[in-house]
Design a protein around this motif. Sequence first.
Motif, PDB file in Angstrom:
ATOM      1  N   ASP A   3       3.686   9.486   4.021  1.00  0.00           N
ATOM      2  CA  ASP A   3       3.453  10.665   4.838  1.00  0.00           C
ATOM      3  C   ASP A   3       3.674  10.282   6.308  1.00  0.00           C
ATOM      4  OD1 ASP A   3       1.891  12.548   6.545  1.00  0.00           O
ATOM      5  OD2 ASP A   3       1.446  13.470   4.613  1.00  0.00           O
ATOM      6  N   VAL A   4       4.689  10.898   6.930  1.00  0.00           N
ATOM      7  CA  VAL A   4       5.051  10.541   8.307  1.00  0.00           C
ATOM      8  C   VAL A   4       3.913  10.864   9.273  1.00  0.00           C
ATOM      9  CG1 VAL A   4       6.655  11.047  10.193  1.00  0.00           C
ATOM     10  CG2 VAL A   4       7.506  10.828   7.847  1.00  0.00           C
ATOM     11  N   LYS A   5       3.228  11.970   9.051  1.00  0.00           N
ATOM     12  CA  LYS A   5       2.121  12.341   9.935  1.00  0.00           C
ATOM     13  C   LYS A   5       1.022  11.280   9.892  1.00  0.00           C
ATOM     14  CE  LYS A   5      -1.216  16.053  10.784  1.00  0.00           C
ATOM     15  NZ  LYS A   5      -1.709  17.392  10.330  1.00  0.00           N
ATOM     16  N   ARG A   6       0.720  10.791   8.687  1.00  0.00           N
ATOM     17  CA  ARG A   6      -0.312   9.752   8.569  1.00  0.00           C
ATOM     18  C   ARG A   6       0.133   8.459   9.253  1.00  0.00           C
ATOM     19  NH1 ARG A   6      -1.444  11.058   2.171  1.00  0.00           N
ATOM     20  NH2 ARG A   6      -2.716  12.945   2.513  1.00  0.00           N
ATOM     21  N   MET A   7       1.422   8.162   9.185  1.00  0.00           N
ATOM     22  CA  MET A   7       1.946   6.966   9.855  1.00  0.00           C
ATOM     23  C   MET A   7       1.761   7.077  11.367  1.00  0.00           C
ATOM     24  SD  MET A   7       5.436   6.367   7.623  1.00  0.00           S
ATOM     25  CE  MET A   7       6.057   5.088   8.704  1.00  0.00           C
ATOM     26  N   GLN A   8       1.936   8.283  11.915  1.00  0.00           N
ATOM     27  CA  GLN A   8       1.749   8.464  13.347  1.00  0.00           C
ATOM     28  C   GLN A   8       0.270   8.347  13.729  1.00  0.00           C
ATOM     29  OE1 GLN A   8       4.182   8.374  15.325  1.00  0.00           O
ATOM     30  NE2 GLN A   8       5.845   8.696  13.852  1.00  0.00           N
ATOM     31  N   ILE A  72      10.756   6.359  13.737  1.00  0.00           N
ATOM     32  CA  ILE A  72      10.800   7.758  13.273  1.00  0.00           C
ATOM     33  C   ILE A  72      10.484   8.706  14.421  1.00  0.00           C
ATOM     34  CG2 ILE A  72       9.646   9.445  11.802  1.00  0.00           C
ATOM     35  CD1 ILE A  72       9.278   7.175   9.736  1.00  0.00           C
ATOM     36  N   SER A  73       9.491   8.360  15.229  1.00  0.00           N
ATOM     37  CA  SER A  73       9.108   9.202  16.356  1.00  0.00           C
ATOM     38  C   SER A  73      10.253   9.333  17.348  1.00  0.00           C
ATOM     39  CB  SER A  73       7.878   8.610  17.050  1.00  0.00           C
ATOM     40  OG  SER A  73       7.484   9.417  18.133  1.00  0.00           O
TER      41      SER A  73
END
Length: 319
Positions: A3-8, A72-73
Amino acid sequence: MLDVKRMQVLRAVAASGSVTAAAAHLGYTPSAVSQQVAALERDTGVELLERVGRGVRPTAAGRLLIGHAAIISQHVAEAETALADLRAGRTGRLKVHYFASVGPTLLAPALARLRDEHPGVTVDPKLTEPQDSLPDVEQGNGDLAIVVRRPNDEGRPGIRLVRLLDDAYQAVLPAGHPLAAQQVVDLADLAGEPWVGSEPPGPCLEPIVDACAAAGFSPNFVARSEDYATGQGFVAAGLGVSLIPRLGLGTRHPGVTIRPVRRPEPIRTIYAAVREISLVQPALRALIDALMDATKEWNVGVPGSGRDMADPAAASHLR
């Protein structure tokens, strides 16, 4: 799948040094941040943070994910910038289909203006036949096509037709022909003449055939040419008479005489065809505006062409 949001969120915790500080930065509650990190650890099957005194720091697995989260960001930010540039008309590519006689007269000045107004937009012009390019626009293989259709054609679902020009056909006569003494030629007066065909079968030939039928005859084609320069050459050589649209008479053969036609006057109607969904692109709208203005300017330079001005309602069709 990660999950990209969790990575951020993990990245924010590592940068802040604590769950509480990260929560304040993100506008979340500390509990919500802890839940996001815990869920990411369940997804990965490894611990991502370790306690150090009153704070936390990333584990080796955590540092690995944080590195990818930074990439990714960055990519997301670049995508947002690129999309904003495209939406504003600062970048992009337009595929434009056109036919020969509108190239130098309408398209060239329109593209020059588009280049000045939207220098970051690349235009890819492609020469096609008037009847062949509309399917390319429908299928997404072209952004705009200049086409010939019948007057007041409503187009097809999802396609917007912007009327540019009513292009009247002119009588092309051999120099010294008896009808050359007249200022205007009645179409019926050409009924007994041999004809030089200047159009292939399709939307450009249909107005000629229909007008001749309305005048009570069918043209007797004794020679055919699919380009206007050769057609004029055939006429100059005395092979017959022809009808050629005004846009096709930019270069006139010295051995022919050009006269307007009436009763009836054959006309081909020229449109810009675009997909409805594409009209949100500023560069595409600017190109349509430039084509309409190029049409008006061309009409100003052609004697007796006031009746053929671009449709004044066309601009409203883009709203």
